[in-house]
Write a protein that holds these residues in place. Structure first.
Motif, PDB file in Angstrom:
ATOM      1  N   GLY A 167      -5.686  56.769  25.879  1.00  0.00           N
ATOM      2  CA  GLY A 167      -5.709  55.738  26.904  1.00  0.00           C
ATOM      3  C   GLY A 167      -6.938  55.829  27.806  1.00  0.00           C
ATOM      4  N   ILE A 168      -6.810  55.204  28.999  1.00  0.00           N
ATOM      5  CA  ILE A 168      -7.899  55.237  29.982  1.00  0.00           C
ATOM      6  C   ILE A 168      -7.890  56.623  30.627  1.00  0.00           C
ATOM      7  N   SER A 169      -8.703  57.491  30.108  1.00  0.00           N
ATOM      8  CA  SER A 169      -8.700  58.906  30.471  1.00  0.00           C
ATOM      9  C   SER A 169     -10.127  59.345  30.806  1.00  0.00           C
ATOM     10  N   PRO A 170     -10.310  60.582  31.277  1.00  0.00           N
ATOM     11  CA  PRO A 170     -11.676  61.075  31.503  1.00  0.00           C
ATOM     12  C   PRO A 170     -12.536  61.003  30.239  1.00  0.00           C
ATOM     13  N   GLU A 171     -11.908  61.231  29.072  1.00  0.00           N
ATOM     14  CA  GLU A 171     -12.650  61.143  27.820  1.00  0.00           C
ATOM     15  C   GLU A 171     -13.145  59.715  27.589  1.00  0.00           C
ATOM     16  N   TRP A 172     -12.274  58.745  27.891  1.00  0.00           N
ATOM     17  CA  TRP A 172     -12.646  57.345  27.710  1.00  0.00           C
ATOM     18  C   TRP A 172     -13.765  56.959  28.673  1.00  0.00           C
ATOM     19  N   HIS A 173     -13.675  57.395  29.921  1.00  0.00           N
ATOM     20  CA  HIS A 173     -14.709  57.081  30.910  1.00  0.00           C
ATOM     21  C   HIS A 173     -16.050  57.715  30.518  1.00  0.00           C
ATOM     22  N   ALA A 174     -16.011  58.917  29.948  1.00  0.00           N
ATOM     23  CA  ALA A 174     -17.249  59.556  29.490  1.00  0.00           C
ATOM     24  C   ALA A 174     -17.913  58.708  28.407  1.00  0.00           C
ATOM     25  N   ALA A 175     -17.096  58.192  27.481  1.00  0.00           N
ATOM     26  CA  ALA A 175     -17.640  57.312  26.437  1.00  0.00           C
ATOM     27  C   ALA A 175     -18.139  55.996  27.032  1.00  0.00           C
ATOM     28  N   ASP A 176     -17.414  55.487  28.016  1.00  0.00           N
ATOM     29  CA  ASP A 176     -17.797  54.214  28.631  1.00  0.00           C
ATOM     30  C   ASP A 176     -19.141  54.303  29.341  1.00  0.00           C
ATOM     31  N   SER A 177     -19.433  55.448  29.943  1.00  0.00           N
ATOM     32  CA  SER A 177     -20.727  55.613  30.618  1.00  0.00           C
ATOM     33  C   SER A 177     -21.878  55.531  29.612  1.00  0.00           C
ATOM     34  N   VAL A 178     -21.670  56.063  28.404  1.00  0.00           N
ATOM     35  CA  VAL A 178     -22.693  55.985  27.366  1.00  0.00           C
ATOM     36  C   VAL A 178     -22.827  54.552  26.870  1.00  0.00           C
ATOM     37  N   VAL A 179     -21.694  53.863  26.705  1.00  0.00           N
ATOM     38  CA  VAL A 179     -21.711  52.463  26.256  1.00  0.00           C
ATOM     39  C   VAL A 179     -22.481  51.594  27.251  1.00  0.00           C
ATOM     40  N   ARG A 180     -22.194  51.753  28.536  1.00  0.00           N
ATOM     41  CA  ARG A 180     -22.861  50.925  29.547  1.00  0.00           C
ATOM     42  C   ARG A 180     -24.353  51.215  29.622  1.00  0.00           C
ATOM     43  N   PHE A 181     -24.715  52.477  29.431  1.00  0.00           N
ATOM     44  CA  PHE A 181     -26.137  52.844  29.428  1.00  0.00           C
ATOM     45  C   PHE A 181     -26.866  52.141  28.285  1.00  0.00           C
ATOM     46  N   LEU A 182     -26.289  52.190  27.081  1.00  0.00           N
ATOM     47  CA  LEU A 182     -26.924  51.571  25.919  1.00  0.00           C
ATOM     48  C   LEU A 182     -26.930  50.048  26.035  1.00  0.00           C
ATOM     49  N   LYS A 183     -25.856  49.468  26.580  1.00  0.00           N
ATOM     50  CA  LYS A 183     -25.816  48.012  26.774  1.00  0.00           C
ATOM     51  C   LYS A 183     -26.892  47.573  27.757  1.00  0.00           C
ATOM     52  N   THR A 184     -27.136  48.373  28.778  1.00  0.00           N
ATOM     53  CA  THR A 184     -28.174  48.046  29.751  1.00  0.00           C
ATOM     54  C   THR A 184     -29.551  48.040  29.093  1.00  0.00           C
ATOM     55  N   VAL A 185     -29.824  49.074  28.287  1.00  0.00           N
ATOM     56  CA  VAL A 185     -31.109  49.136  27.576  1.00  0.00           C
ATOM     57  C   VAL A 185     -31.265  47.935  26.648  1.00  0.00           C
ATOM     58  N   LEU A 186     -30.203  47.616  25.908  1.00  0.00           N
ATOM     59  CA  LEU A 186     -30.258  46.499  24.967  1.00  0.00           C
ATOM     60  C   LEU A 186     -30.472  45.175  25.699  1.00  0.00           C
ATOM     61  N   ALA A 187     -29.843  45.006  26.851  1.00  0.00           N
ATOM     62  CA  ALA A 187     -30.017  43.776  27.633  1.00  0.00           C
ATOM     63  C   ALA A 187     -31.467  43.627  28.104  1.00  0.00           C
ATOM     64  N   TYR A 188     -32.093  44.726  28.512  1.00  0.00           N
ATOM     65  CA  TYR A 188     -33.499  44.669  28.926  1.00  0.00           C
ATOM     66  C   TYR A 188     -34.386  44.208  27.766  1.00  0.00           C
ATOM     67  N   LEU A 189     -34.134  44.752  26.586  1.00  0.00           N
ATOM     68  CA  LEU A 189     -34.948  44.401  25.415  1.00  0.00           C
ATOM     69  C   LEU A 189     -34.694  42.965  24.979  1.00  0.00           C
ATOM     70  N   GLU A 190     -33.435  42.524  25.032  1.00  0.00           N
ATOM     71  CA  GLU A 190     -33.120  41.135  24.677  1.00  0.00           C
ATOM     72  C   GLU A 190     -33.806  40.165  25.635  1.00  0.00           C
ATOM     73  N   ASP A 191     -33.888  40.545  26.887  1.00  0.00           N
ATOM     74  CA  ASP A 191     -34.564  39.707  27.879  1.00  0.00           C
ATOM     75  C   ASP A 191     -36.037  39.549  27.521  1.00  0.00           C
ATOM     76  N   LEU A 192     -36.678  40.649  27.140  1.00  0.00           N
ATOM     77  CA  LEU A 192     -38.086  40.588  26.736  1.00  0.00           C
ATOM     78  C   LEU A 192     -38.269  39.735  25.477  1.00  0.00           C
ATOM     79  N   LEU A 193     -37.369  39.919  24.513  1.00  0.00           N
ATOM     80  CA  LEU A 193     -37.490  39.199  23.249  1.00  0.00           C
ATOM     81  C   LEU A 193     -37.325  37.698  23.448  1.00  0.00           C
ATOM     82  N   CYS A 194     -36.317  37.307  24.220  1.00  0.00           N
ATOM     83  CA  CYS A 194     -36.073  35.878  24.449  1.00  0.00           C
ATOM     84  C   CYS A 194     -37.266  35.214  25.126  1.00  0.00           C
ATOM     85  N   LEU A 195     -37.826  35.874  26.117  1.00  0.00           N
ATOM     86  CA  LEU A 195     -38.982  35.304  26.805  1.00  0.00           C
ATOM     87  C   LEU A 195     -40.187  35.222  25.866  1.00  0.00           C
TER      88      LEU A 195
END
Length: 221
Positions: A167-195
């Motif tokens: 469930g929503i546990s410390p293990e899940w939050h640890a994984a979520d922090s990695v997911v959000r980090f990678l999503k942020t990087v991908l969003a920056y690159l998508e922004d550059l590509l679209c422009l």
């Protein structure tokens, strides 16, 4: 000992006093900025260390639980074991998260903004002519996106499995922090590509000059 300055007029004394106060406040502002910068860097380092410790603790805990479960399930039939092996168990999920996090920190570092800026600089260097009608090597940005997308997909899959296990546990939050980090990087690159694709070099240059790129604003997901 140096002799103190002697101001012959009251106006000279006032000017000297103002200059002294100006130097004092200027020095105070510089010292204050340095303290704030050291504090912010210290907080980021502590957060990174805490996150790594949480993942390692969760992994160690899950491994102990897995060992206990395997000892109690030694007498289970072969068909049941075969079905279970088709899915991640909790230790495997946590190990996937840890390995992806370590690999991404080596490639991206702690600052996704700096990484996106580096990709933009490489793309700009691919421009052979100083002309708005000339497009650079788009594959530079696309290749960087591909390198982030694959580990992001693997992290999301592991996170979903962790959610099923505990469930929503410390293990899940640890994984979520990695997911959000990678999503942020991908969003920056998508922004550059679209422009770069839809607005061209001129549009990308204008957005950069105005500070409107996502990484320039420091947007986090």
């Amino acid at each position: 000992m140096a002799r103190p300055l002697i101001h012959k007029t009251s106006q000279a004394k006032i000017v000297a006093a103002r200059e002294k106060r100006a130097r004092y406040y200027a020095k105070d502002i510089i010292l204050k900025r340095r303290r704030e910068l050291r504090s912010s860097r210290s907080k980021e380092a502590c957060a990174e260390a805490t996150q790594s410790k949480e993942i390692c603790k969760a992994l160690a805990k899950a491994l102990r639980v897995s060992d206990t479960d395997s000892e109690s399930d030694d007498e289970s039939d072969d068909s049941s074991d075969e079905n279970e092996n088709k899915l991640y168990d909790l230790p495997e999920c946590l190990l996937v998260i840890k390995n992806i996090k370590d690999d991404m920190l080596k490639m991206i570092g702690n600052d996704p903004c700096a990484f996106a800026q580096g990709i933009l600089q490489v793309y700009v260097q691919s421009l052979t002519v100083d002309d708005c009608s000339t497009s650079g090597d788009i594959s530079i940005i696309e290749s960087a996106m591909a390198k982030v997308q694959k580990p992001l997909d693997d992290t999301i899959h592991a996170q979903d499995q962790i959610l099923n296990f505990c469930g929503i546990s410390p293990e899940w939050h640890a994984a979520d922090s990695v997911v959000r980090f990678l999503k942020t990087v991908l969003a920056y690159l998508e922004d550059l590509l679209c422009l770069a694709v839809y607005e061209g070099v001129c549009g990308l240059t204008e957005a950069h000059a105005l500070g409107e790129l996502m990484y320039q604003k420091g947007v986090r997901i």
